[in-house]
Design an enzyme around this catalytic site. Structure first.
Site, PDB file in Angstrom:
ATOM      1  CB  ALA A  74      -0.946  -0.003   1.202  1.00 37.06           C
ATOM      2  CB  THR A  75       4.221   2.087   1.361  1.00 38.60           C
ATOM      3  OG1 THR A  75       3.891   1.721   2.701  1.00 38.60           O
ATOM      4  CG2 THR A  75       5.141   3.295   1.364  1.00 38.60           C
ATOM      5  CG  ASN A 154      -3.041   3.491  10.371  1.00 39.61           C
ATOM      6  OD1 ASN A 154      -3.531   4.498   9.853  1.00 39.61           O
ATOM      7  ND2 ASN A 154      -1.907   3.527  11.029  1.00 39.61           N
ATOM      8  CB  SER A 202      -1.496  -3.528   2.130  1.00 36.26           C
ATOM      9  OG  SER A 202      -0.421  -4.243   2.692  1.00 36.26           O
ATOM     10  CG  HIS A 204       1.375  -6.800   5.242  1.00 39.94           C
ATOM     11  ND1 HIS A 204       1.480  -6.387   6.544  1.00 39.94           N
ATOM     12  CD2 HIS A 204       1.718  -5.732   4.478  1.00 39.94           C
ATOM     13  CE1 HIS A 204       1.886  -5.120   6.566  1.00 39.94           C
ATOM     14  NE2 HIS A 204       2.030  -4.694   5.327  1.00 39.94           N
ATOM     15  CB  CYS A 329       5.376   3.732  11.186  1.00 43.87           C
ATOM     16  SG  CYS A 329       4.219   2.785  10.228  1.00 43.87           S
TER      17      CYS A 329
END
Ligand SMILES: *Cc1c(COP(=O)(O)O)cnc(C)c1O
Length: 408
Positions: A74-75, A154, A202, A204, A329
């Site tokens: 996704a990044t 998130n 994404s 994962h 993060c």
């Protein structure tokens, strides 16, 4: 007895479903061909597997296979959407609208847009974490080239009103991008119903493997909408060069199919666990605060602040529970979460927030263990704070605290 440590950090990543791993394995050793090799069976098999996966991913979101560009996650999908659209407009004034509570994978590309001479508006959120549609409408300018708002947050799990946001975007003729990494498998995601032009995914975050994701791009004529960021070989319709991660893509496709098939069961199961956790915490612990709307929220998330307790200290004391404060993060830094702060929560309470991210692998027994442990630890930490905060000898007097201090 529950098996420990207990994993409730599923917004950071999910366990790969064993069925997904099984689907992937042959593509490492048996069908190891390069999907771009057009002259032999090894390549054709790999290309066929990628085609199947592309259809599985497209089907999950109600798109066509030709609208899916595979990426490393996704990044990269967010970067391709934000920087790719911006590149199309370099050399003319351009403006992007986003939201303060976005993931770093949106905020950082937006910062790059600014560094390269573009303008960015960061919308605030209401106390429940949702975007104010009128504020968005007022922020649109003649040079606005993109609006980017995440589907599901998130950290606090709130579901943004993307379909309403789309009405504003369409009224002004501005393309809309959404980072849906935390939405797939947790809330219905259908590109026409949401009215989005770009959507990041994404694998994962939905029981698939790490290192693979995709960008949905509305319509077939991709090069009109955006410029590639990576050159060399012209894979993925020229939008994302580089040998395809065939096994990863196969895993992503399989995860997408399972996700579609098991969606209702997943939601029912996780909601029951979430209610058990929330009710249990409320019964056992006083002065707790839920961060973000309860109604417009995925069942997989609870983000809770505990008055008078340092979130980091609480997490350390929950030594056999894998949860997080803030996002993965930013969890090394001890600054309060930018998302919880944006709700208007004061710093101390924001710092005292814990994110529980549930999955279909969690059990009732695990939830009960978490409730008991959190209740015990909060009680002990509150007994110490704030008066004895700097007095280590007092902390060591407390048998429970002494045990985890010793373990560190
Ligand atoms: C995890 C996550 C990302 C990053 O996805 P990767 O596939 O790990 O690059 C981006 N946005 C959100 C909302 C996420 O939760």
């Amino acid at each position: 007895m529950v098996k420990k440590p207990i994993y409730v950090d599923n917004h950071a990543t999910t366990r790969t479903d064993p069925r997904v791993v099984d689907a992937m394995l042959p593509y490492f050793t048996e069908h190891f061909g390069n999907a771009a090799s057009r002259t032999h069976d090894f390549g054709w098999q790999a290309a066929d597997a990628v085609d199947t996966a592309r259809t599985q991913v497209a089907t999950l979101i109600g798109a066509r296979a030709t609208e899916i560009v595979f990426t490393s996650g996704a990044t990269e999908a967010n970067n391709l959407a934000i920087q790719g659209v911006t590149k199309k407009h370099s050399g003319e004034p351009h403006h992007v609208i986003t939201v303060v509570t976005e993931h770093r994978a949106v905020l950082d590309p937006c910062e790059m847009v600014q560094q390269q001479g573009g303008r960015v508006t960061y919308l605030s959120v209401q106390p429940d974490g949702l975007v104010d549609i009128d504020e968005l409408d007022r922020a649109v300018r003649p040079d606005t080239i993109l609006i980017t708002v995440m589907t599901v947050n998130n950290e606090i799990g709130v579901i943004q009103p993307i379909a309403d946001i789309s009405k504003v975007a369409r009224a002004h003729g501005v393309p809309l991008h959404t980072d849906a990494a935390q939405a797939l498998g947790k809330t219905p995601v259908e590109v026409d119903q949401l009215g989005v032009d770009f959507l990041s995914m994404s694998a994962h975050k939905m029981y698939g493997p790490k290192g693979v994701g995709a960008l949905y791009i509305r319509g077939g004529n991709h090069r009109i909408a955006l410029e590639p960021l990576i050159y060399g070989g012209g894979h993925e319709q020229g939008l994302r060069s580089g040998t395809l991660n065939v096994a990863g893509i196969v895993g992503f496709g399989c995860a997408a199919e399972l996700c579609a098939k098991e969606f209702m069961t997943e939601l029912d199961y996780v909601k029951r666990l979430r209610d058990r956790l929330w009710n249990g915490l409320n019964d056992r612990v006083s002065d707790i605060r839920l961060n973000g709307s309860m109604d417009r929220r995925v069942h997989h998330n609870l983000n809770v602040s505990f008055t008078g307790v340092d979130g980091e200290a609480l997490l350390i004391s929950l030594d056999d529970i894998a949860a997080s404060s803030g996002s993965a993060c930013s969890s090394e830094s001890h600054t309060p979460s930018h998302v919880v702060q944006a709700l208007g929560v004061e710093d101390n309470l924001a710092r005292a927030s814990i994110r529980f991210g549930l999955s279909h692998d969690n059990t009732d027994a695990e939830i009960d263990y978490i409730v008991n442990k959190v209740a015990d630890m909060v009680r002990h930490l509150r007994a110490l704070s704030p008066l004895c905060k700097d007095d280590v000898s007092h902390e060591e007097d407390d048998p429970i605290v002494a045990r985890w201090l010793g373990d560190r």
